[in-house]
Design a protein around this motif. Structure first.
Motif, PDB file in Angstrom:
ATOM      1  N   MET A   1      -6.880   4.576   7.493  1.00  0.00           N
ATOM      2  CA  MET A   1      -5.996   4.516   8.670  1.00  0.00           C
ATOM      3  C   MET A   1      -6.098   3.166   9.374  1.00  0.00           C
ATOM      4  N   ILE A   2      -7.367   2.633   9.468  1.00  0.00           N
ATOM      5  CA  ILE A   2      -7.547   1.318  10.086  1.00  0.00           C
ATOM      6  C   ILE A   2      -6.795   0.274   9.263  1.00  0.00           C
ATOM      7  N   PHE A   3      -6.905   0.419   7.923  1.00  0.00           N
ATOM      8  CA  PHE A   3      -6.217  -0.479   7.013  1.00  0.00           C
ATOM      9  C   PHE A   3      -4.704  -0.391   7.248  1.00  0.00           C
ATOM     10  N   PHE A   4      -4.212   0.857   7.391  1.00  0.00           N
ATOM     11  CA  PHE A   4      -2.789   1.081   7.592  1.00  0.00           C
ATOM     12  C   PHE A   4      -2.325   0.438   8.910  1.00  0.00           C
ATOM     13  N   ASN A   5      -3.115   0.635   9.986  1.00  0.00           N
ATOM     14  CA  ASN A   5      -2.751   0.034  11.273  1.00  0.00           C
ATOM     15  C   ASN A   5      -2.681  -1.478  11.169  1.00  0.00           C
ATOM     16  N   HIS A   6      -3.611  -2.028  10.405  1.00  0.00           N
ATOM     17  CA  HIS A   6      -3.635  -3.467  10.212  1.00  0.00           C
ATOM     18  C   HIS A   6      -2.342  -3.924   9.509  1.00  0.00           C
ATOM     19  N   GLN A   7      -1.925  -3.143   8.518  1.00  0.00           N
ATOM     20  CA  GLN A   7      -0.680  -3.480   7.800  1.00  0.00           C
ATOM     21  C   GLN A   7       0.525  -3.398   8.731  1.00  0.00           C
ATOM     22  N   VAL A   8       0.552  -2.352   9.555  1.00  0.00           N
ATOM     23  CA  VAL A   8       1.667  -2.195  10.498  1.00  0.00           C
ATOM     24  C   VAL A   8       1.690  -3.370  11.474  1.00  0.00           C
ATOM     25  N   GLN A   9       0.494  -3.772  11.952  1.00  0.00           N
ATOM     26  CA  GLN A   9       0.412  -4.923  12.864  1.00  0.00           C
ATOM     27  C   GLN A   9       0.969  -6.182  12.209  1.00  0.00           C
ATOM     28  N   GLU A  10       0.565  -6.363  10.957  1.00  0.00           N
ATOM     29  CA  GLU A  10       1.040  -7.571  10.264  1.00  0.00           C
ATOM     30  C   GLU A  10       2.564  -7.540  10.118  1.00  0.00           C
ATOM     31  N   ALA A  11       3.097  -6.362   9.745  1.00  0.00           N
ATOM     32  CA  ALA A  11       4.559  -6.231   9.595  1.00  0.00           C
ATOM     33  C   ALA A  11       5.252  -6.523  10.929  1.00  0.00           C
ATOM     34  N   ARG A  12       4.704  -5.962  12.012  1.00  0.00           N
ATOM     35  CA  ARG A  12       5.292  -6.181  13.350  1.00  0.00           C
ATOM     36  C   ARG A  12       5.348  -7.655  13.700  1.00  0.00           C
ATOM     37  N   SER A  13       4.221  -8.342  13.468  1.00  0.00           N
ATOM     38  CA  SER A  13       4.209  -9.732  13.905  1.00  0.00           C
ATOM     39  C   SER A  13       5.097 -10.588  13.001  1.00  0.00           C
ATOM     40  N   ARG A  14       5.183 -10.273  11.709  1.00  0.00           N
ATOM     41  CA  ARG A  14       6.110 -11.007  10.831  1.00  0.00           C
ATOM     42  C   ARG A  14       7.551 -10.844  11.312  1.00  0.00           C
ATOM     43  N   ILE A  15       7.911  -9.597  11.674  1.00  0.00           N
ATOM     44  CA  ILE A  15       9.288  -9.333  12.110  1.00  0.00           C
ATOM     45  C   ILE A  15       9.547 -10.006  13.465  1.00  0.00           C
ATOM     46  N   VAL A 185      12.183 -12.582   6.521  1.00  0.00           N
ATOM     47  CA  VAL A 185      11.546 -11.279   6.291  1.00  0.00           C
ATOM     48  C   VAL A 185      12.604 -10.309   5.772  1.00  0.00           C
ATOM     49  N   MET A 186      12.256  -9.597   4.696  1.00  0.00           N
ATOM     50  CA  MET A 186      13.126  -8.530   4.202  1.00  0.00           C
ATOM     51  C   MET A 186      12.367  -7.208   4.327  1.00  0.00           C
ATOM     52  N   HIS A 208      13.500 -16.666  -2.826  1.00  0.00           N
ATOM     53  CA  HIS A 208      13.873 -17.623  -1.779  1.00  0.00           C
ATOM     54  C   HIS A 208      12.829 -17.676  -0.672  1.00  0.00           C
ATOM     55  N   GLY A 209      11.656 -17.087  -0.923  1.00  0.00           N
ATOM     56  CA  GLY A 209      10.533 -17.284  -0.003  1.00  0.00           C
ATOM     57  C   GLY A 209      10.369 -16.232   1.080  1.00  0.00           C
ATOM     58  N   ALA A 210      11.126 -15.125   1.014  1.00  0.00           N
ATOM     59  CA  ALA A 210      11.005 -14.114   2.072  1.00  0.00           C
ATOM     60  C   ALA A 210       9.702 -13.315   1.943  1.00  0.00           C
ATOM     61  N   PHE A 211       9.191 -12.865   3.091  1.00  0.00           N
ATOM     62  CA  PHE A 211       8.056 -11.938   3.133  1.00  0.00           C
ATOM     63  C   PHE A 211       8.674 -10.535   3.058  1.00  0.00           C
ATOM     64  N   VAL A 212       8.312  -9.761   2.019  1.00  0.00           N
ATOM     65  CA  VAL A 212       9.000  -8.483   1.803  1.00  0.00           C
ATOM     66  C   VAL A 212       8.092  -7.302   2.168  1.00  0.00           C
ATOM     67  N   ILE A 213       8.640  -6.426   3.006  1.00  0.00           N
ATOM     68  CA  ILE A 213       7.912  -5.239   3.479  1.00  0.00           C
ATOM     69  C   ILE A 213       8.667  -4.007   2.991  1.00  0.00           C
ATOM     70  N   LYS A 235      11.240   7.669   9.497  1.00  0.00           N
ATOM     71  CA  LYS A 235      11.423   7.926  10.938  1.00  0.00           C
ATOM     72  C   LYS A 235      10.140   7.687  11.732  1.00  0.00           C
ATOM     73  N   ASP A 236       8.987   7.783  11.058  1.00  0.00           N
ATOM     74  CA  ASP A 236       7.716   7.525  11.745  1.00  0.00           C
ATOM     75  C   ASP A 236       7.352   6.046  11.723  1.00  0.00           C
ATOM     76  N   ILE A 237       7.634   5.389  10.587  1.00  0.00           N
ATOM     77  CA  ILE A 237       7.129   4.024  10.417  1.00  0.00           C
ATOM     78  C   ILE A 237       8.084   2.958  10.965  1.00  0.00           C
ATOM     79  N   VAL A 238       9.379   3.099  10.697  1.00  0.00           N
ATOM     80  CA  VAL A 238      10.307   2.022  11.098  1.00  0.00           C
ATOM     81  C   VAL A 238      10.229   1.739  12.615  1.00  0.00           C
ATOM     82  N   PRO A 239      10.199   2.766  13.468  1.00  0.00           N
ATOM     83  CA  PRO A 239      10.104   2.454  14.910  1.00  0.00           C
ATOM     84  C   PRO A 239       8.823   1.699  15.281  1.00  0.00           C
ATOM     85  N   LEU A 240       7.748   1.868  14.483  1.00  0.00           N
ATOM     86  CA  LEU A 240       6.491   1.157  14.776  1.00  0.00           C
ATOM     87  C   LEU A 240       6.594  -0.334  14.489  1.00  0.00           C
ATOM     88  N   LEU A 241       7.587  -0.721  13.713  1.00  0.00           N
ATOM     89  CA  LEU A 241       7.662  -2.121  13.273  1.00  0.00           C
ATOM     90  C   LEU A 241       8.297  -3.036  14.314  1.00  0.00           C
TER      91      LEU A 241
END
Ligand code: BJW
Ligand code: ZN
Length: 242
Positions: A1-15, A185-186, A208-213, A235-241
Protein backbone atom coordinates in the motif's frame (compact mmCIF):
# COMPACT_ATOMS: atom_id res chain seq x y z
CA UNK A 1 0.00 0.00 0.00
CA UNK A 2 2.89 2.37 0.82
CA UNK A 3 4.37 1.46 -2.56
CA UNK A 4 1.00 2.14 -4.21
CA UNK A 5 0.66 5.54 -2.50
CA UNK A 6 4.12 6.41 -3.69
CA UNK A 7 3.10 5.53 -7.26
CA UNK A 8 -0.06 7.63 -6.99
CA UNK A 9 2.02 10.56 -5.68
CA UNK A 10 4.41 10.26 -8.57
CA UNK A 11 1.52 10.13 -11.08
CA UNK A 12 -0.07 13.21 -9.45
CA UNK A 13 3.06 15.27 -9.59
CA UNK A 14 3.81 14.25 -13.21
CA UNK A 15 0.29 15.32 -14.23
CA UNK A 16 0.40 18.52 -12.18
CA UNK A 17 3.66 19.67 -13.76
CA UNK A 18 2.86 18.51 -17.31
CA UNK A 19 2.49 21.02 -20.11
CA UNK A 20 0.29 18.68 -22.16
CA UNK A 21 -1.70 15.68 -20.93
CA UNK A 22 -3.38 13.17 -23.24
CA UNK A 23 -5.75 10.53 -21.88
CA UNK A 24 -6.90 7.36 -23.67
CA UNK A 25 -9.92 5.56 -22.25
CA UNK A 26 -11.62 2.25 -22.93
CA UNK A 27 -14.55 0.18 -21.69
CA UNK A 28 -13.08 -0.18 -18.17
CA UNK A 29 -13.83 3.45 -17.29
CA UNK A 30 -17.52 2.87 -18.01
CA UNK A 31 -17.54 -0.51 -16.23
CA UNK A 32 -17.78 1.51 -13.01
CA UNK A 33 -21.03 2.99 -14.35
CA UNK A 34 -22.40 -0.53 -14.91
CA UNK A 35 -21.66 -0.74 -18.65
CA UNK A 36 -20.40 -4.23 -19.70
CA UNK A 37 -16.84 -4.34 -21.14
CA UNK A 38 -16.12 -6.07 -24.46
CA UNK A 39 -13.69 -8.76 -23.38
CA UNK A 40 -14.82 -9.30 -19.80
CA UNK A 41 -17.08 -12.12 -18.61
CA UNK A 42 -20.10 -9.83 -19.14
CA UNK A 43 -19.13 -9.11 -22.77
CA UNK A 44 -21.68 -11.49 -24.28
CA UNK A 45 -25.11 -10.69 -25.70
CA UNK A 46 -27.19 -13.85 -26.12
CA UNK A 47 -24.43 -16.16 -27.40
CA UNK A 48 -22.59 -13.55 -29.41
CA UNK A 49 -19.38 -11.66 -28.76
CA UNK A 50 -18.79 -8.13 -30.10
CA UNK A 51 -16.41 -9.52 -32.74
CA UNK A 52 -19.29 -11.48 -34.30
CA UNK A 53 -21.74 -8.56 -34.48
CA UNK A 54 -19.59 -5.45 -34.89
CA UNK A 55 -18.69 -6.09 -38.53
CA UNK A 56 -20.08 -4.84 -41.85
CA UNK A 57 -20.49 -8.49 -42.91
CA UNK A 58 -22.72 -9.26 -39.90
CA UNK A 59 -24.86 -6.20 -40.71
CA UNK A 60 -25.14 -7.19 -44.36
CA UNK A 61 -26.10 -10.76 -43.41
CA UNK A 62 -28.58 -9.87 -40.71
CA UNK A 63 -29.20 -6.15 -40.07
CA UNK A 64 -32.12 -6.94 -37.78
CA UNK A 65 -29.94 -9.00 -35.43
CA UNK A 66 -27.27 -6.30 -35.30
CA UNK A 67 -29.88 -3.60 -34.64
CA UNK A 68 -31.40 -5.77 -31.87
CA UNK A 69 -27.99 -5.84 -30.22
CA UNK A 70 -27.59 -2.06 -30.50
CA UNK A 71 -31.13 -1.52 -29.27
CA UNK A 72 -30.38 -3.62 -26.22
CA UNK A 73 -27.18 -1.65 -25.57
CA UNK A 74 -28.93 1.70 -26.05
CA UNK A 75 -31.63 0.60 -23.58
CA UNK A 76 -28.96 -0.39 -21.06
CA UNK A 77 -26.93 2.79 -21.59
CA UNK A 78 -29.94 5.09 -21.28
CA UNK A 79 -30.05 4.17 -17.56
CA UNK A 80 -26.31 4.75 -16.93
CA UNK A 81 -24.57 7.83 -15.59
CA UNK A 82 -20.96 9.01 -15.66
CA UNK A 83 -18.89 8.02 -12.60
CA UNK A 84 -16.17 9.81 -10.62
CA UNK A 85 -13.51 8.89 -13.19
CA UNK A 86 -15.45 10.53 -16.07
CA UNK A 87 -16.04 13.65 -13.94
CA UNK A 88 -12.39 13.83 -12.85
CA UNK A 89 -11.24 13.81 -16.49
CA UNK A 90 -13.73 16.55 -17.35
CA UNK A 91 -12.27 18.65 -14.48
CA UNK A 92 -8.74 17.96 -15.68
CA UNK A 93 -9.65 19.36 -19.10
CA UNK A 94 -10.47 22.66 -17.40
CA UNK A 95 -7.18 22.73 -15.47
CA UNK A 96 -4.41 21.33 -17.66
CA UNK A 97 -2.58 23.77 -19.93
CA UNK A 98 -3.06 21.51 -22.91
CA UNK A 99 -5.38 18.53 -22.66
CA UNK A 100 -6.82 15.98 -25.04
CA UNK A 101 -9.11 13.05 -24.31
CA UNK A 102 -9.19 10.13 -26.74
CA UNK A 103 -11.86 7.54 -26.11
CA UNK A 104 -12.59 4.21 -27.73
CA UNK A 105 -15.98 4.20 -26.03
CA UNK A 106 -19.14 4.90 -27.97
CA UNK A 107 -21.39 5.33 -24.92
CA UNK A 108 -21.35 9.15 -24.68
CA UNK A 109 -20.60 9.15 -20.92
CA UNK A 110 -17.54 11.44 -21.24
CA UNK A 111 -19.65 14.04 -22.99
CA UNK A 112 -22.37 13.72 -20.33
CA UNK A 113 -19.69 14.31 -17.67
CA UNK A 114 -18.69 17.55 -19.42
CA UNK A 115 -15.63 16.58 -21.51
CA UNK A 116 -15.38 18.58 -24.73
CA UNK A 117 -11.79 18.40 -26.04
CA UNK A 118 -12.29 14.85 -27.13
CA UNK A 119 -11.77 12.41 -30.01
CA UNK A 120 -14.23 9.53 -30.23
CA UNK A 121 -12.20 6.95 -32.13
CA UNK A 122 -14.90 4.34 -32.65
CA UNK A 123 -17.94 6.57 -33.17
CA UNK A 124 -21.04 7.28 -31.14
CA UNK A 125 -23.88 4.87 -30.34
CA UNK A 126 -26.28 7.84 -30.16
CA UNK A 127 -25.78 8.65 -33.85
CA UNK A 128 -27.10 6.85 -36.93
CA UNK A 129 -25.76 6.94 -40.48
CA UNK A 130 -27.59 6.27 -43.72
CA UNK A 131 -26.09 3.38 -45.71
CA UNK A 132 -27.36 5.07 -48.90
CA UNK A 133 -26.83 8.86 -48.65
CA UNK A 134 -24.34 8.67 -45.70
CA UNK A 135 -26.16 11.40 -43.78
CA UNK A 136 -25.29 11.30 -40.05
CA UNK A 137 -27.94 12.23 -37.48
CA UNK A 138 -28.27 12.34 -33.69
CA UNK A 139 -30.75 9.78 -32.51
CA UNK A 140 -31.60 9.08 -28.86
CA UNK A 141 -34.75 7.00 -29.48
CA UNK A 142 -35.00 4.08 -27.06
CA UNK A 143 -36.07 1.68 -28.38
CA UNK A 144 -35.42 2.40 -32.04
CA UNK A 145 -37.64 0.85 -34.70
CA UNK A 146 -35.86 -2.33 -35.78
CA UNK A 147 -34.53 -1.63 -39.26
CA UNK A 148 -34.79 2.17 -38.99
CA UNK A 149 -34.81 4.14 -42.27
CA UNK A 150 -33.42 7.49 -43.39
CA UNK A 151 -35.88 10.42 -43.33
CA UNK A 152 -34.21 11.95 -46.38
CA UNK A 153 -33.78 9.08 -48.84
CA UNK A 154 -35.43 6.04 -47.24
CA UNK A 155 -32.13 4.09 -47.10
CA UNK A 156 -31.36 1.68 -44.27
CA UNK A 157 -29.74 3.35 -41.26
CA UNK A 158 -26.80 1.82 -39.38
CA UNK A 159 -25.12 2.80 -36.11
CA UNK A 160 -22.47 5.52 -36.59
CA UNK A 161 -19.79 3.21 -35.20
CA UNK A 162 -16.49 1.88 -36.52
CA UNK A 163 -16.79 -1.86 -36.94
CA UNK A 164 -13.95 -4.38 -37.34
CA UNK A 165 -12.33 -4.08 -40.75
CA UNK A 166 -13.59 -0.51 -41.24
CA UNK A 167 -11.35 2.54 -41.32
CA UNK A 168 -11.42 5.08 -38.54
CA UNK A 169 -12.24 8.68 -39.43
CA UNK A 170 -8.97 10.09 -40.83
CA UNK A 171 -9.22 13.46 -39.12
CA UNK A 172 -10.11 11.94 -35.74
CA UNK A 173 -7.17 9.54 -36.02
CA UNK A 174 -4.77 12.29 -37.12
CA UNK A 175 -5.84 14.50 -34.19
CA UNK A 176 -5.31 11.57 -31.81
CA UNK A 177 -1.80 10.84 -33.04
CA UNK A 178 -0.99 14.53 -32.88
CA UNK A 179 -2.21 14.60 -29.25
CA UNK A 180 -0.08 11.61 -28.16
CA UNK A 181 2.98 12.80 -30.05
CA UNK A 182 2.89 16.24 -28.45
CA UNK A 183 2.01 15.33 -24.83
CA UNK A 184 4.47 14.93 -21.99
CA UNK A 185 2.16 12.70 -19.93
CA UNK A 186 -0.21 10.07 -21.32
CA UNK A 187 -2.77 8.41 -19.03
CA UNK A 188 -4.44 5.19 -20.23
CA UNK A 189 -7.59 4.14 -18.39
CA UNK A 190 -9.50 0.85 -18.64
CA UNK A 191 -8.50 -0.54 -22.00
CA UNK A 192 -7.07 -3.96 -22.84
CA UNK A 193 -4.92 -2.40 -25.59
CA UNK A 194 -5.83 -5.17 -28.02
CA UNK A 195 -7.65 -3.25 -30.74
CA UNK A 196 -5.79 -1.43 -33.52
CA UNK A 197 -5.09 1.29 -34.50
CA UNK A 198 -5.90 2.60 -30.99
CA UNK A 199 -3.27 0.20 -29.60
CA UNK A 200 -0.58 2.11 -31.52
CA UNK A 201 -1.18 5.34 -29.61
CA UNK A 202 0.74 4.31 -26.48
CA UNK A 203 3.94 3.26 -28.31
CA UNK A 204 3.74 6.44 -30.31
CA UNK A 205 3.48 8.57 -27.14
CA UNK A 206 6.44 6.71 -25.65
CA UNK A 207 8.54 7.11 -28.79
CA UNK A 208 7.95 10.85 -28.52
CA UNK A 209 9.14 10.93 -24.91
CA UNK A 210 5.86 10.89 -22.95
CA UNK A 211 5.66 9.53 -19.39
CA UNK A 212 2.92 6.88 -19.62
CA UNK A 213 0.63 5.99 -16.71
CA UNK A 214 -1.86 3.12 -16.87
CA UNK A 215 -4.94 2.66 -14.68
CA UNK A 216 -6.55 -0.77 -14.93
CA UNK A 217 -8.01 -3.51 -12.75
CA UNK A 218 -5.56 -5.98 -14.30
CA UNK A 219 -2.31 -6.17 -16.22
CA UNK A 220 -2.71 -5.48 -19.93
CA UNK A 221 -0.81 -5.57 -23.20
CA UNK A 222 0.56 -2.14 -22.20
CA UNK A 223 1.71 -2.96 -18.68
CA UNK A 224 5.27 -4.12 -19.45
CA UNK A 225 5.99 -0.89 -21.34
CA UNK A 226 4.43 1.86 -19.24
CA UNK A 227 6.26 3.94 -16.63
CA UNK A 228 3.57 3.45 -13.96
CA UNK A 229 0.85 0.79 -13.72
CA UNK A 230 -1.83 1.59 -11.15
CA UNK A 231 -4.06 -1.39 -10.43
CA UNK A 232 -7.58 -0.72 -9.24
CA UNK A 233 -10.95 0.63 -10.30
CA UNK A 234 -10.97 3.68 -12.54
CA UNK A 235 -13.54 5.44 -10.36
CA UNK A 236 -11.29 5.08 -7.30
CA UNK A 237 -7.92 5.84 -8.87
CA UNK A 238 -8.50 8.51 -11.54
CA UNK A 239 -9.85 11.11 -9.05
CA UNK A 240 -6.70 10.57 -6.92
CA UNK A 241 -4.49 11.64 -9.81
CA UNK A 242 -5.73 15.23 -9.93
C1 BJW B 1 -11.26 -1.81 -15.70
C2 BJW B 1 -12.40 -1.83 -14.94
C3 BJW B 1 -12.51 -0.84 -13.95
C4 BJW B 1 -12.57 -3.44 -16.35
N1 BJW B 1 -11.55 0.04 -13.79
N2 BJW B 1 -10.30 -0.93 -15.51
C5 BJW B 1 -3.09 -4.73 -36.65
C6 BJW B 1 -2.83 -5.95 -36.06
C7 BJW B 1 -3.85 -6.86 -35.86
C8 BJW B 1 -5.15 -6.59 -36.23
C9 BJW B 1 -5.43 -5.37 -36.80
C10 BJW B 1 -4.39 -4.46 -37.00
N3 BJW B 1 -4.94 -3.36 -37.57
C11 BJW B 1 -6.27 -3.54 -37.70
C12 BJW B 1 -6.59 -4.77 -37.26
C13 BJW B 1 -7.96 -5.37 -37.24
C14 BJW B 1 -8.82 -4.87 -36.12
C15 BJW B 1 -8.19 -5.24 -34.78
O1 BJW B 1 -7.62 -4.43 -34.08
N4 BJW B 1 -8.32 -6.47 -34.37
C16 BJW B 1 -7.78 -6.90 -33.08
C17 BJW B 1 -8.91 -7.45 -32.24
C18 BJW B 1 -6.64 -7.86 -33.30
N5 BJW B 1 -9.02 -3.43 -36.19
C19 BJW B 1 -9.91 -2.90 -37.01
O2 BJW B 1 -10.58 -3.58 -37.73
C20 BJW B 1 -10.06 -1.38 -37.01
N6 BJW B 1 -10.05 -0.93 -38.33
C21 BJW B 1 -8.93 -0.79 -39.06
O3 BJW B 1 -7.83 -0.87 -38.56
O4 BJW B 1 -9.14 -0.57 -40.40
C22 BJW B 1 -8.05 -0.80 -41.30
C23 BJW B 1 -7.68 -2.29 -41.30
C24 BJW B 1 -8.64 -3.27 -41.25
C25 BJW B 1 -8.31 -4.63 -41.23
C26 BJW B 1 -6.97 -5.01 -41.24
C27 BJW B 1 -5.99 -4.01 -41.27
C28 BJW B 1 -6.35 -2.64 -41.29
C29 BJW B 1 -11.40 -0.97 -36.44
C30 BJW B 1 -11.54 -1.33 -35.03
C31 BJW B 1 -12.91 -0.88 -34.50
C32 BJW B 1 -13.19 -1.59 -33.21
N7 BJW B 1 -14.45 -1.24 -32.73
C33 BJW B 1 -14.93 -1.85 -31.48
C34 BJW B 1 -16.38 -2.31 -31.68
C35 BJW B 1 -17.34 -1.21 -31.65
C36 BJW B 1 -18.68 -1.84 -31.59
C37 BJW B 1 -19.56 -1.12 -30.61
O5 BJW B 1 -19.13 -0.64 -29.56
O6 BJW B 1 -20.73 -1.10 -30.91
O7 BJW B 1 -14.74 -0.95 -30.42
S1 BJW B 1 -14.07 -3.29 -30.94
C38 BJW B 1 -14.29 -3.01 -29.24
O8 BJW B 1 -12.95 -3.02 -28.69
C39 BJW B 1 -14.83 -1.58 -29.12
C40 BJW B 1 -13.84 -0.99 -28.14
O9 BJW B 1 -13.78 0.42 -28.28
C41 BJW B 1 -12.55 -1.68 -28.46
C42 BJW B 1 -11.53 -1.64 -27.35
O10 BJW B 1 -11.94 -2.37 -26.25
P1 BJW B 1 -11.55 -1.90 -24.79
O11 BJW B 1 -12.14 -0.57 -24.54
O12 BJW B 1 -10.10 -2.03 -24.60
O13 BJW B 1 -12.38 -2.94 -23.90
P2 BJW B 1 -11.95 -4.39 -23.36
O14 BJW B 1 -13.19 -5.07 -22.94
O15 BJW B 1 -11.08 -5.09 -24.31
O16 BJW B 1 -11.04 -4.06 -22.08
C43 BJW B 1 -11.57 -3.47 -20.91
C44 BJW B 1 -10.41 -3.21 -19.97
O17 BJW B 1 -10.90 -2.53 -18.82
C45 BJW B 1 -9.73 -4.49 -19.46
O18 BJW B 1 -8.32 -4.31 -19.54
C46 BJW B 1 -10.16 -4.59 -17.97
O19 BJW B 1 -9.16 -5.13 -17.13
C47 BJW B 1 -10.38 -3.13 -17.64
N8 BJW B 1 -11.36 -2.88 -16.58
N9 BJW B 1 -13.19 -2.92 -15.33
C48 BJW B 1 -10.42 -0.07 -14.57
N10 BJW B 1 -13.62 -0.82 -13.12
ZN1 ZN C 1 -30.31 8.58 -46.61
Amino acid sequence: MIFFNHQVQEARSRIASARAVTVLTGAGISADSGVPTFRGADGFWRNFRAEELATPEAFERNPRLVWEWYNWRRETLATKKPNDAHYALARLEGRAQDFHLITQNVDGLHRLAGSRRMSELHGDIWKVRCTNCHHIADNRDVPLALLPHCHTCGGLLRPHIVWFGESLDEQVLANSFQAVESCDVMVIVGTSGLVYPAAMLMPSAKDHGAFVIEVNLDSTAYSPDVALSLHGRAKDIVPLLL
